[in-house]
Design a protein around this motif. Structure first.
Motif, PDB file in Angstrom:
ATOM      1  N   LEU A 101      41.101  30.599  41.686  1.00 34.26           N
ATOM      2  CA  LEU A 101      42.183  31.577  41.797  1.00 34.26           C
ATOM      3  C   LEU A 101      43.147  31.158  42.897  1.00 34.26           C
ATOM      4  CD1 LEU A 101      39.885  34.734  41.708  1.00 34.26           C
ATOM      5  CD2 LEU A 101      41.225  33.837  39.780  1.00 34.26           C
ATOM      6  N   ALA A 102      44.398  31.558  42.740  1.00 36.64           N
ATOM      7  CA  ALA A 102      45.438  31.179  43.697  1.00 36.64           C
ATOM      8  C   ALA A 102      45.280  31.938  45.015  1.00 36.64           C
ATOM      9  CB  ALA A 102      46.811  31.456  43.100  1.00 36.64           C
ATOM     10  N   THR A 103      45.715  31.313  46.081  1.00 47.08           N
ATOM     11  CA  THR A 103      45.683  31.920  47.408  1.00 47.08           C
ATOM     12  C   THR A 103      46.590  33.147  47.457  1.00 47.08           C
ATOM     13  OG1 THR A 103      45.182  29.791  48.445  1.00 47.08           O
ATOM     14  CG2 THR A 103      46.188  31.483  49.850  1.00 47.08           C
ATOM     15  N   ALA A 104      46.105  34.200  48.116  1.00 47.59           N
ATOM     16  CA  ALA A 104      46.860  35.438  48.337  1.00 47.59           C
ATOM     17  C   ALA A 104      47.427  36.007  47.033  1.00 47.59           C
ATOM     18  CB  ALA A 104      47.979  35.211  49.346  1.00 47.59           C
ATOM     19  N   SER A 105      46.585  36.018  45.992  1.00 49.46           N
ATOM     20  CA  SER A 105      47.054  36.442  44.676  1.00 49.46           C
ATOM     21  C   SER A 105      46.496  37.785  44.216  1.00 49.46           C
ATOM     22  CB  SER A 105      46.679  35.383  43.633  1.00 49.46           C
ATOM     23  OG  SER A 105      45.268  35.217  43.556  1.00 49.46           O
ATOM     24  N   LEU A 106      45.565  38.376  44.976  1.00 53.71           N
ATOM     25  CA  LEU A 106      44.840  39.552  44.477  1.00 53.71           C
ATOM     26  C   LEU A 106      44.990  40.773  45.373  1.00 53.71           C
ATOM     27  CD1 LEU A 106      41.431  37.870  43.563  1.00 53.71           C
ATOM     28  CD2 LEU A 106      43.337  38.361  42.005  1.00 53.71           C
ATOM     29  N   ASP A 107      45.000  41.929  44.711  1.00 55.10           N
ATOM     30  CA  ASP A 107      44.937  43.202  45.427  1.00 55.10           C
ATOM     31  C   ASP A 107      43.490  43.647  45.626  1.00 55.10           C
ATOM     32  OD1 ASP A 107      47.849  43.749  45.452  1.00 55.10           O
ATOM     33  OD2 ASP A 107      47.580  43.834  43.275  1.00 55.10           O
ATOM     34  N   PHE A 108      42.626  43.318  44.672  1.00 50.27           N
ATOM     35  CA  PHE A 108      41.192  43.629  44.761  1.00 50.27           C
ATOM     36  C   PHE A 108      40.395  42.419  44.290  1.00 50.27           C
ATOM     37  CE2 PHE A 108      42.967  47.893  44.255  1.00 50.27           C
ATOM     38  CZ  PHE A 108      42.183  48.687  45.088  1.00 50.27           C
ATOM     39  N   LEU A 109      39.289  42.180  44.988  1.00 48.59           N
ATOM     40  CA  LEU A 109      38.294  41.205  44.553  1.00 48.59           C
ATOM     41  C   LEU A 109      36.984  41.976  44.441  1.00 48.59           C
ATOM     42  CD1 LEU A 109      37.706  38.161  43.997  1.00 48.59           C
ATOM     43  CD2 LEU A 109      37.078  37.980  46.414  1.00 48.59           C
ATOM     44  N   THR A 110      36.416  42.054  43.232  1.00 47.79           N
ATOM     45  CA  THR A 110      35.239  42.889  43.026  1.00 47.79           C
ATOM     46  C   THR A 110      34.021  42.062  42.633  1.00 47.79           C
ATOM     47  OG1 THR A 110      35.753  43.328  40.685  1.00 47.79           O
ATOM     48  CG2 THR A 110      36.686  44.834  42.326  1.00 47.79           C
ATOM     49  N   TYR A 111      32.877  42.519  43.093  1.00 41.75           N
ATOM     50  CA  TYR A 111      31.583  41.933  42.757  1.00 41.75           C
ATOM     51  C   TYR A 111      30.654  43.066  42.368  1.00 41.75           C
ATOM     52  CZ  TYR A 111      32.730  37.416  44.973  1.00 41.75           C
ATOM     53  OH  TYR A 111      33.286  36.198  45.299  1.00 41.75           O
ATOM     54  N   ALA A 112      30.369  43.219  41.082  1.00 37.38           N
ATOM     55  CA  ALA A 112      29.443  44.239  40.600  1.00 37.38           C
ATOM     56  C   ALA A 112      28.096  43.579  40.332  1.00 37.38           C
ATOM     57  CB  ALA A 112      29.988  44.886  39.332  1.00 37.38           C
ATOM     58  N   GLN A 113      27.105  43.890  41.149  1.00 43.06           N
ATOM     59  CA  GLN A 113      25.755  43.323  41.000  1.00 43.06           C
ATOM     60  C   GLN A 113      25.727  41.807  41.180  1.00 43.06           C
ATOM     61  OE1 GLN A 113      24.523  47.076  40.172  1.00 43.06           O
ATOM     62  NE2 GLN A 113      23.026  45.465  39.977  1.00 43.06           N
ATOM     63  N   SER A 114      26.683  41.211  41.876  1.00 39.81           N
ATOM     64  CA  SER A 114      26.749  39.746  41.846  1.00 39.81           C
ATOM     65  C   SER A 114      26.954  39.065  43.203  1.00 39.81           C
ATOM     66  CB  SER A 114      27.869  39.294  40.897  1.00 39.81           C
ATOM     67  OG  SER A 114      29.127  39.796  41.302  1.00 39.81           O
ATOM     68  N   TRP A 115      27.313  39.797  44.243  1.00 41.07           N
ATOM     69  CA  TRP A 115      27.567  39.148  45.526  1.00 41.07           C
ATOM     70  C   TRP A 115      26.332  38.423  46.046  1.00 41.07           C
ATOM     71  CZ3 TRP A 115      31.607  37.930  48.575  1.00 41.07           C
ATOM     72  CH2 TRP A 115      31.357  37.598  49.919  1.00 41.07           C
ATOM     73  N   HIS A 116      25.138  38.955  45.798  1.00 42.00           N
ATOM     74  CA  HIS A 116      23.911  38.366  46.338  1.00 42.00           C
ATOM     75  C   HIS A 116      23.587  37.006  45.720  1.00 42.00           C
ATOM     76  CE1 HIS A 116      22.856  40.961  42.945  1.00 42.00           C
ATOM     77  NE2 HIS A 116      21.819  40.177  42.697  1.00 42.00           N
ATOM     78  N   TRP A 117      24.312  36.611  44.663  1.00 42.47           N
ATOM     79  CA  TRP A 117      24.116  35.276  44.095  1.00 42.47           C
ATOM     80  C   TRP A 117      25.022  34.240  44.764  1.00 42.47           C
ATOM     81  CZ3 TRP A 117      19.763  35.477  41.951  1.00 42.47           C
ATOM     82  CH2 TRP A 117      19.371  36.534  41.127  1.00 42.47           C
ATOM     83  N   THR A 118      25.859  34.655  45.706  1.00 42.67           N
ATOM     84  CA  THR A 118      26.775  33.720  46.376  1.00 42.67           C
ATOM     85  C   THR A 118      26.191  33.238  47.701  1.00 42.67           C
ATOM     86  OG1 THR A 118      28.036  35.310  47.727  1.00 42.67           O
ATOM     87  CG2 THR A 118      28.692  35.074  45.413  1.00 42.67           C
ATOM     88  N   ASP A 119      26.806  32.202  48.239  1.00 43.97           N
ATOM     89  CA  ASP A 119      26.515  31.719  49.591  1.00 43.97           C
ATOM     90  C   ASP A 119      27.595  32.286  50.500  1.00 43.97           C
ATOM     91  OD1 ASP A 119      26.219  30.399  51.976  1.00 43.97           O
ATOM     92  OD2 ASP A 119      26.567  28.391  51.160  1.00 43.97           O
ATOM     93  N   PRO A 120      27.282  33.277  51.346  1.00 41.30           N
ATOM     94  CA  PRO A 120      28.320  33.930  52.148  1.00 41.30           C
ATOM     95  C   PRO A 120      29.118  32.994  53.043  1.00 41.30           C
ATOM     96  CG  PRO A 120      26.305  35.222  52.189  1.00 41.30           C
ATOM     97  CD  PRO A 120      25.972  33.905  51.525  1.00 41.30           C
ATOM     98  N   GLU A 121      28.509  31.873  53.432  1.00 39.71           N
ATOM     99  CA  GLU A 121      29.249  30.916  54.254  1.00 39.71           C
ATOM    100  C   GLU A 121      30.453  30.353  53.499  1.00 39.71           C
ATOM    101  OE1 GLU A 121      28.843  30.200  57.498  1.00 39.71           O
ATOM    102  OE2 GLU A 121      27.416  31.857  57.411  1.00 39.71           O
ATOM    103  N   ARG A 122      30.381  30.401  52.175  1.00 40.83           N
ATOM    104  CA  ARG A 122      31.485  29.924  51.340  1.00 40.83           C
ATOM    105  C   ARG A 122      32.241  31.075  50.686  1.00 40.83           C
ATOM    106  NH1 ARG A 122      28.522  25.878  47.409  1.00 40.83           N
ATOM    107  NH2 ARG A 122      30.645  25.333  46.805  1.00 40.83           N
ATOM    108  N   SER A 123      31.527  32.107  50.252  1.00 37.62           N
ATOM    109  CA  SER A 123      32.184  33.179  49.501  1.00 37.62           C
ATOM    110  C   SER A 123      33.031  34.090  50.371  1.00 37.62           C
ATOM    111  CB  SER A 123      31.150  34.008  48.726  1.00 37.62           C
ATOM    112  OG  SER A 123      30.161  34.544  49.578  1.00 37.62           O
ATOM    113  N   VAL A 124      32.669  34.273  51.642  1.00 32.19           N
ATOM    114  CA  VAL A 124      33.507  35.106  52.520  1.00 32.19           C
ATOM    115  C   VAL A 124      34.858  34.435  52.766  1.00 32.19           C
ATOM    116  CG1 VAL A 124      33.746  36.138  54.798  1.00 32.19           C
ATOM    117  CG2 VAL A 124      31.569  36.311  53.587  1.00 32.19           C
ATOM    118  N   PRO A 125      34.915  33.158  53.176  1.00 34.63           N
ATOM    119  CA  PRO A 125      36.226  32.510  53.332  1.00 34.63           C
ATOM    120  C   PRO A 125      37.032  32.487  52.034  1.00 34.63           C
ATOM    121  CG  PRO A 125      34.542  31.223  54.428  1.00 34.63           C
ATOM    122  CD  PRO A 125      33.825  32.278  53.645  1.00 34.63           C
ATOM    123  N   GLU A 126      36.361  32.320  50.897  1.00 33.09           N
ATOM    124  CA  GLU A 126      37.072  32.325  49.626  1.00 33.09           C
ATOM    125  C   GLU A 126      37.684  33.695  49.339  1.00 33.09           C
ATOM    126  OE1 GLU A 126      37.471  29.639  46.595  1.00 33.09           O
ATOM    127  OE2 GLU A 126      38.148  29.468  48.671  1.00 33.09           O
TER     128      GLU A 126
END
Length: 256
Positions: A101-126
């Motif tokens: 996804l493009a930088t600064a392109s979203l008003d909301f970023l949602t994770y329904a039942q799925s954030w725990h499958w990410t690596d926060p060291e990478r997903s938070v900066p993203e």
């Protein structure tokens, strides 16, 4: 019993995408009211990416609120099912660790039942990269209401069957891990919404068996549990209808 890897569990849903779509619980409208109230702006007309969208359960509800939604999903089987469920909604392959996804392109970023499958060291900066200033990161999980006696007892039976640590009381609830990951980076607000639904025993068991812990342990182990669990449920619900009670745990953080 050997504990399955995090990666194996994350990938397991592709084998049960149709079951997931048919039997997993949805989300109450009060959840989306809370998302809008906490973010301070409506979903209607907002540019939203739903990450780890699966079969599109949350995506469909976001779209119904008037959001302009794009879905992001890593799994081939889940993506195929999503396209059957929501043929008019765009979906791209990817995950929260590297958002397509493009930088600064979203008003909301949602994770329904799925954030725990990410690596926060990478997903938070993203998340910070793709959100516009003032945009909101919303994470939520349907968690079993363990103050309901039959749900608490069933959770114990699942844990005993798979030899799980009894301290792990909420299947799929990544709230505490997410709070730790976001601490010091974003100010996080928390909200809980309780809701329930009534489903036939077989539908409830299909929902239970669509969780990753069952999918990675194979059909024989799952069948043994379900046969015994069906007896417990018919004793608790003689009319054959189960009332599932959930607490939706919502975390929302606004990008500065």
């Amino acid at each position: 019993m050997t504990a399955p890897s995090h990666t194996a569990r994350a990938r397991s849903f592709d084998s049960a995408a149709a079951r997931y779509a048919a039997h997993r619980p949805s989300y109450p409208s009060a959840l989306f009211d809370a998302v809008e109230d906490m973010a301070g702006h409506p979903l209607a007309g907002a540019r939203v990416a739903d990450v780890g969208a699966g079969t599109g359960i949350a995506t469909a509800l976001l779209r119904a609120r008037g959001a302009d939604v794009i879905a992001v999903e890593p799994g081939e089987g889940m993506t195929a099912q999503f396209r059957r469920e929501l043929p008019g909604v765009p979906i791209v392959r990817g995950d929260g660790n590297r958002l397509p996804l493009a930088t600064a392109s979203l008003d909301f970023l949602t994770y329904a039942q799925s954030w725990h499958w990410t690596d926060p060291e990478r997903s938070v900066p993203e998340a910070l990269r793709v959100l516009r200033p003032g945009g909101a990161l919303a994470l939520w999980w349907n968690t079993s209401a363990l103050d309901v006696p039959w749900i608490d007892a069933q959770t114990d039976r699942v844990q005993r069957h798979f030899g799980l640590d009894r301290v792990v009381r909420r299947n799929g609830d990544g709230t505490h891990t997410a709070l730790d990951a976001l601490a010091g980076r974003l100010e996080v607000a928390r909200h809980r919404v309780r809701w329930s639904r009534r489903v036939p025993v077989d539908a409830h068991l299909a929902n239970v068996s669509s969780h990753s812990i069952f999918l990675v342990h194979g059909e024989e182990s799952t069948a043994a549990f379900l046969a015994e669990e069906r007896r417990h449920l018919h004793a608790a619900f003689p009319d054959g209808t189960v009332e599932e009670t959930y607490d939706v745990e919502l975390l929302l953080a606004t990008r500065p």
